[in-house]
Design an enzyme around this catalytic site. Sequence first.
Site, PDB file in Angstrom:
ATOM      1  N   LYS A  48       0.846  -1.200   0.000  1.00 30.55           N
ATOM      2  CA  LYS A  48       0.000   0.000   0.000  1.00 30.55           C
ATOM      3  C   LYS A  48       0.881   1.248   0.000  1.00 30.55           C
ATOM      4  CE  LYS A  48      -3.782  -2.394   2.249  1.00 30.55           C
ATOM      5  NZ  LYS A  48      -4.440  -2.783   3.494  1.00 30.55           N
ATOM      6  N   GLN A  92      -4.640  -1.659   9.595  1.00 25.50           N
ATOM      7  CA  GLN A  92      -4.450  -2.965   8.965  1.00 25.50           C
ATOM      8  C   GLN A  92      -4.985  -4.062   9.879  1.00 25.50           C
ATOM      9  OE1 GLN A  92      -3.191  -3.592   5.773  1.00 25.50           O
ATOM     10  NE2 GLN A  92      -3.881  -5.668   6.234  1.00 25.50           N
ATOM     11  N   ASP A 115     -11.142   2.727   4.149  1.00 32.74           N
ATOM     12  CA  ASP A 115     -11.486   1.314   3.963  1.00 32.74           C
ATOM     13  C   ASP A 115     -13.001   1.150   3.787  1.00 32.74           C
ATOM     14  OD1 ASP A 115      -9.455  -0.515   3.702  1.00 32.74           O
ATOM     15  OD2 ASP A 115      -9.030  -0.618   5.855  1.00 32.74           O
TER      16      ASP A 115
END
Length: 279
Positions: A48, A92, A115
């Site tokens: 990422k 994460q 997200d």
Amino acid sequence: MSAKIIDGKKIAAEMREALKERVKKAGPGLAVIIVGENPASQVYVRNKERACIEAGIRSEVIAFPEEATQEAVMARIDLLNKDPAIHGILVQLPLPAHFDSRKVLDFISAGKDVDGFHPCNMGTLFLGNPGLQPCTPHGIMKMLEHEKVEIRGKHAVVVGASNIVGKPMAVMLLSKGATVTICNSKTRDLGHHTRDADILVVAVGRPNLVTGDMVKEGAVVIDVGMNRLQDGRLCGDVDFDSASEKASLITPVPGGVGPMTIAMLLENTVEAEERSWRR
Ligand code: NAP
């Protein structure tokens, strides 16, 4: 029939290129929080970060040790929520067992939730309003659009009903006019459902769960699964060889859904920044 392979890597690269223009006009910043030393998470975070650099997005990785407290992580999120230079915040997953993941995710400000997991963004999605959408199913919708797959009136079967993939996927397909079936671990006779799918999305986390005999002739098959085999190879939830004999279009693993997820994370970060101007 031998399926055409959907090249997720290529579509994602095109989207990332197109995004550069929007990045130039803005100056989006993404903060990625990682707790502990899970090797797979470290790879995902590195990928990422690399994608952000390539797209010109400022990114900051904040690493906490495995034994960090939930309070310490939330205190950091609080600072990031208030930081005007940060437009996207991502935690994460998975978090260590002593964390209440839902509580941590819900603490991220909805406007910075790149997200798309915050209840406000999930609610917005269910209501059919524009908002930050979960990256994996959003990336799949972009892929279907790119391949000009007709969704309206089709039977879409989503195998897997997680909050991050299966459920939002089903809602996105429904909102485009598909008739949707969602399967989970209690579903009886999975093949009975999958064999009727014009569009089949599999997001379970079990290697080769769906085999060619469970796929309808001419179906579009999207494999979300990412399973690491004992010999180190990565494989999906669909048996690619037998399923591609039946499908008209199919995604490979790797090189299918994964790259699209990262492209959508970048897009959501830019989107979050653009939305911050409008607030
Ligand atoms: P998850 O949270 O573990 O959810 C799995 C879902 O599959 C659950 O709804 C479960 O049912 C269902 N399930 C389990 N066994 C089943 C069976 N035999 N038949 C039908 N359904 C079954 O997983 P996830 O986070 O959605 O991830 C799924 C897979 O996608 C994993 O391999 C993950 O690594 C991968 N993934 C890939 C990307 C990407 O970018 N490529 C992104 C996210 C996830 P219940 O609800 O009944 O438990």
